[in-house]
Enzyme design. Structure first.
Site, PDB file in Angstrom:
ATOM      1  N   SER A 175       0.838  -1.215   0.000  1.00  0.00           N
ATOM      2  CA  SER A 175       0.000   0.000   0.000  1.00  0.00           C
ATOM      3  C   SER A 175       0.864   1.252   0.000  1.00  0.00           C
ATOM      4  O   SER A 175       0.575   2.219  -0.714  1.00  0.00           O
ATOM      5  CB  SER A 175      -0.931   0.020   1.219  1.00  0.00           C
ATOM      6  OG  SER A 175      -1.888  -1.004   1.106  1.00  0.00           O
ATOM      7  N   ASN A 204      -6.607  -8.849  -7.537  1.00  0.00           N
ATOM      8  CA  ASN A 204      -6.522  -9.573  -6.269  1.00  0.00           C
ATOM      9  C   ASN A 204      -7.750 -10.428  -5.977  1.00  0.00           C
ATOM     10  O   ASN A 204      -7.660 -11.387  -5.222  1.00  0.00           O
ATOM     11  CB  ASN A 204      -6.293  -8.593  -5.119  1.00  0.00           C
ATOM     12  CG  ASN A 204      -7.269  -7.444  -5.116  1.00  0.00           C
ATOM     13  OD1 ASN A 204      -7.526  -6.810  -6.131  1.00  0.00           O
ATOM     14  ND2 ASN A 204      -7.864  -7.183  -3.972  1.00  0.00           N
ATOM     15  N   GLN A 252      -0.117  -9.163  -6.286  1.00  0.00           N
ATOM     16  CA  GLN A 252      -0.593 -10.536  -6.456  1.00  0.00           C
ATOM     17  C   GLN A 252       0.193 -11.295  -7.524  1.00  0.00           C
ATOM     18  O   GLN A 252       0.129 -12.512  -7.591  1.00  0.00           O
ATOM     19  CB  GLN A 252      -2.083 -10.552  -6.839  1.00  0.00           C
ATOM     20  CG  GLN A 252      -3.007  -9.944  -5.811  1.00  0.00           C
ATOM     21  CD  GLN A 252      -3.127 -10.785  -4.541  1.00  0.00           C
ATOM     22  OE1 GLN A 252      -2.846 -11.983  -4.525  1.00  0.00           O
ATOM     23  NE2 GLN A 252      -3.540 -10.152  -3.457  1.00  0.00           N
ATOM     24  N   SER A 282       4.628  -6.651  -2.308  1.00  0.00           N
ATOM     25  CA  SER A 282       4.482  -6.793  -0.865  1.00  0.00           C
ATOM     26  C   SER A 282       5.179  -8.081  -0.415  1.00  0.00           C
ATOM     27  O   SER A 282       5.144  -9.086  -1.134  1.00  0.00           O
ATOM     28  CB  SER A 282       2.982  -6.850  -0.560  1.00  0.00           C
ATOM     29  OG  SER A 282       2.768  -7.390   0.713  1.00  0.00           O
ATOM     30  N   GLY A 283       5.773  -8.053   0.749  1.00  0.00           N
ATOM     31  CA  GLY A 283       6.478  -9.240   1.242  1.00  0.00           C
ATOM     32  C   GLY A 283       5.568 -10.376   1.672  1.00  0.00           C
ATOM     33  O   GLY A 283       5.803 -11.543   1.349  1.00  0.00           O
ATOM     34  N   CYS A 290     -20.817  -7.923   3.638  1.00  0.00           N
ATOM     35  CA  CYS A 290     -20.828  -8.223   5.063  1.00  0.00           C
ATOM     36  C   CYS A 290     -19.449  -8.471   5.629  1.00  0.00           C
ATOM     37  O   CYS A 290     -19.246  -8.438   6.825  1.00  0.00           O
ATOM     38  CB  CYS A 290     -21.728  -9.415   5.347  1.00  0.00           C
ATOM     39  SG  CYS A 290     -23.433  -8.931   5.217  1.00  0.00           S
TER      40      CYS A 290
END
Lengths: 389, 144
Positions: free
Chosen positions: A73, A153, A181, A201-202, A326
């Site tokens: 991010s 993703n 991803q 990302s790791g 939800c």
């Protein structure tokens, strides 16, 4: 309690024991600050540079083009805010993206809109793809950046990144891709695929959480997102998360060793799941079955709500995720499923499973056995089920 | 999202699931677009609810609140069932996450809708007896 079947690897992955082993010395004896002059500091510094080499090698990049960040991010935020902040002075205030990006890109682009930038949100088709032609047609005089995810993703569709990159480069426009991803599941070459910036990302590749990378091609200018010390060649301040960086380096080395074999093995298991789950009546596969991440499964089951489905799978020892509203705490279901044209009521009943090389045939057989039962049980309870046409 | 043990129990083993073919009152609230629909069936003898069943399309909390609400009103007097608040359902379940409070509102409204339907069948105007209730997303204060 039976063994838990973990099928949510797109959410996060367990740390590989070899990664943990590589990291441990940097949480214990090599605790020095990498900016320090003495030996335990230098040890830490060397370890970071080794990790940088490992990452660069995985993408066909140069070591000085790799920047460690606090995660995917942060990398996305930095690429978009940092590049547009400088391009603004050249009159470039237009960004092109799609309507099914990860929130890290989508919400950053919305933030840019609030701050006077213009964003074109390209629609994806019902299979979950955007085309290079769409990008080309959206380019304007003041376009500064195109940011399009490498692979989605939720539905796993792999975008024509090289083609999009080529168009951008012909027009002299920066191209960023969120490859969180994709890394480890697709062969990535930043030069051949015309990529100027790439986020990863790791923790999606068996490294720890809280560490990521932004690849920034030599010559691409970005303003800093995090100001302070001179770490990362003065472009990303903050004492380095040494152990996590070492872990990411080791993890990317491991995961890029055997991509074709892994795709072959994991696709076979995933396709078995698609075939079995498609026998459930009134179900549909979300997204194309071609050009799709090997471990990604996403289906909707009518008259069933996604969160209830997840809870019931959990009672059976299976971990998955859903695009249901939800699970997000908002009223609207997944923007990705709405972007590919699903009505709200179908999008609420979606299930995403993300398997990987650790998933076994036995695991997918268990999922294929449990899934129709829990869907059936929820349908028995559903006032909607027997009223469907 | 943290659910209490009671919510998980009522989700995993819901009480009173099903239909009553010759129900004296049926109420349905919610809609599929929002992702929650509850349908309640009542069997009534004199002033007592002798049986109640539900069918719910919705999340774990929607199923658990339906189950708990039916358990509370089964065997109770109509006037007591009308007094059932969503708060009481939430308390009986040892709480709900804030994003799920609307599910308890739906359960309360579903019972009111079923009782209103019963009064209508008796030729009575339900409004003074049941009061205001909503059958659509208005029922759902938690939704924005």
């Amino acid at each position: 309690m039976n063994k838990v079947i973990y099928a949510d690897n797109a959410a996060t992955t367990p740390i590989d024991p070899r990664v943990l082993e590589a990291m441990t010395p940097y949480l214990t004896e090599h605790y020095g600050n990498p900016s320090s002059i003495y030996s335990i500091g230098r040890d830490a510094k060397r370890a970071i540079e080794t990790a940088r080499e490992q990452v660069a090698k995985a993408f066909g990049a140069k070591v000085q083009e790799i920047y460690f960040t606090g995660g995917g991010s942060e990398s996305d935020n930095w690429a978009i805010k940092g590049s547009m902040d400088l391009l603004k002075a050249k009159g470039k205030t237009h960004i092109i993206t799609t309507n099914f990006e990860h929130h890290a890109v989508m919400d950053t682009c919305k933030f840019m809109e609030k701050h006077g930038f213009e964003v074109t949100w390209l629609p994806v088709d019902e299979e979950g793809y955007v085309t290079a032609k769409q990008v080309e047609e959206a380019i304007k005089e003041d376009t500064g950046l195109v940011t399009i995810m490498y692979a989605n993703n939720e539905i796993g569709t792999i975008q024509p990144i090289a083609e999009i990159g080529e168009i951008c480069h012909q027009k002299g426009i920066l191209f960023h891709t969120d490859a969180v991803q994709a890394v480890g599941n697709i062969e990535i070459d930043v030069v051949k695929q015309h990529i100027d910036m790439l986020s990863m990302s790791g923790h999606k590749i068996h490294a720890p959480k809280g560490v990521g990378v932004l690849y920034v091609k030599n010559g691409v200018r970005l303003s800093n997102l995090v100001h302070g010390g001179g770490q990362e060649r003065g472009r990303r301040a903050g004492t380095e998360n040494v152990a996590a960086i070492v872990g990411l380096g080791k993890a990317i080395e491991l995961i890029t060793q055997n991509i074709p074999e892994r795709i072959e093995k994991v696709s076979r298991l995933r396709d078995y799941l698609f075939a079995q789950a498609s026998k459930i009546e009134r179900s549909r596969i979300n997204g194309s079955t071609k050009n799709r991440l090997c471990g990604n499964f996403n289906m909707s089951f009518e008259a069933v709500e996604g969160e209830a489905l997840l809870l019931m799978l959990d009672l059976n020892g299976i971990c998955g995720s859903s695009g249901s509203a939800c699970t997000s705490g908002s009223l609207d279901p997944s923007h990705v499923l709405l972007a590919i044209g699903l009505p709200h009521e179908i999008a609420h009943g979606s299930l995403r499973l993300s398997i990987n090389e650790q998933t076994t045939q036995e695991d997918v057989e268990k999922i294929a056995e449990v899934l129709p039962k829990v869907v059936g049980r929820l349908r028995e309870m559903s006032p909607v089920w027997n009223k469907l046409d | 999202m943290l659910y209490s043990e009671k919510v998980l129990d009522h989700f995993a083993n819901p009480r009173n699931v099903g239909e009553i073919k010759d129900a004296d009152g049926i109420g349905e609230v919610g809609n599929a677009k929002c992702g929650d629909i509850m349908r309640m069936y009542l069997k009534i003898d004199g002033d007592t609810i002798t049986d109640v069943k539900f069918q719910t399309f919705g999340c774990g909390a929607a199923i658990a609140t339906s189950s708990m609400a039916t358990e509370i009103i089964k065997g109770s007097k109509i006037e007591d069932a009308l007094k059932l608040t969503n708060k009481a359902v939430v308390e009986a379940l040892d709480g709900l996450p804030p994003a799920k409070i609307h599910c308890s509102v739906l359960a309360e409204q579903a019972i009111k809708a079923a009782l209103a339907n019963y009064f209508e069948k008796q030729g009575l105007d339900p409004t003074p007896l049941v009061g205001e209730f909503h059958t659509d997303c208005e029922a759902c204060h938690g939704c924005h």
